[in-house]
Design an enzyme around this catalytic site. Structure first.
Site, PDB file in Angstrom:
ATOM      1  N   CYS A  88      12.654   7.065 -20.810  1.00  0.00           N
ATOM      2  CA  CYS A  88      11.979   7.932 -21.865  1.00  0.00           C
ATOM      3  C   CYS A  88      12.785   9.064 -22.367  1.00  0.00           C
ATOM      4  O   CYS A  88      14.015   9.025 -23.044  1.00  0.00           O
ATOM      5  CB  CYS A  88      10.662   8.306 -21.304  1.00  0.00           C
ATOM      6  N   HIS A 185       8.196   3.809 -19.338  1.00  0.00           N
ATOM      7  CA  HIS A 185       8.199   4.267 -17.876  1.00  0.00           C
ATOM      8  C   HIS A 185       8.086   3.322 -16.842  1.00  0.00           C
ATOM      9  O   HIS A 185       6.892   3.207 -16.275  1.00  0.00           O
ATOM     10  CB  HIS A 185       7.248   5.642 -17.613  1.00  0.00           C
ATOM     11  N   GLU A 187       8.818   3.435 -13.676  1.00  0.00           N
ATOM     12  CA  GLU A 187       8.381   3.903 -12.656  1.00  0.00           C
ATOM     13  C   GLU A 187       6.896   4.096 -12.571  1.00  0.00           C
ATOM     14  O   GLU A 187       6.319   4.333 -11.586  1.00  0.00           O
ATOM     15  CB  GLU A 187       9.220   5.366 -12.366  1.00  0.00           C
TER      16      GLU A 187
HETATM   17  N1  GLN Z   1       8.822  13.031 -26.008  1.00  0.00           N
HETATM   18  C1  GLN Z   1       9.829  13.411 -24.940  1.00  0.00           C
HETATM   19  C2  GLN Z   1      11.107  14.099 -25.304  1.00  0.00           C
HETATM   20  O1  GLN Z   1      11.504  13.804 -26.628  1.00  0.00           O
HETATM   21  C3  GLN Z   1       9.947  12.044 -23.878  1.00  0.00           C
HETATM   22  C4  GLN Z   1       8.720  11.869 -23.403  1.00  0.00           C
HETATM   23  C5  GLN Z   1       8.555  11.446 -21.863  1.00  0.00           C
HETATM   24  O2  GLN Z   1       9.831  11.363 -21.211  1.00  0.00           O
HETATM   25  N2  GLN Z   1       7.567  10.494 -21.585  1.00  0.00           N
HETATM   26  O3  GLN Z   1      11.664  14.347 -24.483  1.00  0.00           O
END
Ligand code: GLN
Length: 218
Positions: A88, A185, A187
């Site tokens: 992410c 994610h 994890e």
């Molecule tokens: N929206 C977050 C970003 O732009 C990422 C979100 C996440 O890691 N769950 O950094």
């Protein structure tokens, strides 16, 4: 012989969840190793793998850019082949280019080691979080439960980038040589196959470092 060392970039985000997933992979792959929490990147030499967790990529970028030398070191180690798993925000941080779905250009600090363009927050806000079954052939036939929390999508990929899966026709996981990155994610899924795959790459890297060119242990 050095032991296997897996770093978790521990500036911000879901650090403990990734540490638990790596620990579980060590057990599942019956491998001894240690987890190193990197507060900055000065401990990066000697690692055999690195997880860049989910969280907030702008914050991680700002905090890393305050230590320019370390940021350059991180980029160099990844470019030289250190296995990395970015989830992410970790995917966003590694991308060549990023823009936000609503804010547009954010001019945030990126590592630019992964040849993709990402659109941040592409699935909406925190309350629009969701789970979806994803087909990921690299992990086998069984679908993988992707947990999406303010996740990005990948809108462009370079020619060296392998697409691992799509959700609703949007690219949400990729692999480029030693780098794996996901919009979701892994994890937070009870399924550890993504981290297991990452750990097996780290083990190969570790072995290649331990055995010198002439086949003798260095
Ligand atoms: N929206 C977050 C970003 O732009 C990422 C979100 C996440 O890691 N769950 O950094």
């Amino acid at each position: 012989m050095n032991s296997l060392k897996i770093g978790i970039l521990s500036i911000q985000g879901d650090i403990e969840e990734n540490a638990s997933a790596v620990k579980k992979s060590l057990l599942e792959l019956e491998t001894e190793g240690q987890i190193i929490h990197l507060k900055n990147t000065s401990g990066i030499e000697g690692l055999h793998g690195l997880v860049i967790p989910g969280g907030e990529s702008t914050v991680m970028g700002i905090l890393l850019s305050l230590q320019k030398i370390h940021l350059n070191l991180l980029v160099r180690k990844i470019s030289e082949g250190l296995p990395v798993l970015g989830t992410c925000a970790g995917l966003i941080l590694m991308a060549n280019k990023a823009h936000d779905k609503t804010l547009g250009e954010t001019k945030q600090q990126l590592l630019q080691v992964l040849d993709v363009t990402v659109e941040r927050n592409a699935f909406g806000r925190q309350r629009e979080s969701f789970e979806a079954d994803l087909e990921i052939p690299m992990l086998g036939q069984e679908p993988f439960k992707g947990v999406f929390i303010r996740g990005p999508v990948i809108t462009e990929v370079g020619k060296n980038v392998q697409i691992l899966t799509r959700f609703e026709n949007k690219i949400v996981a990729v692999k480029q040589d030693n780098i794996m990155a996901t919009s979701f994610h892994p994890e937070l899924a009870s399924d550890n196959r993504f981290h297991n795959k990452f750990l097996s790459t780290c083990i190969k890297y570790y072995k290649s470092k331990e055995i010198g060119q002439d086949g003798l242990k260095s």
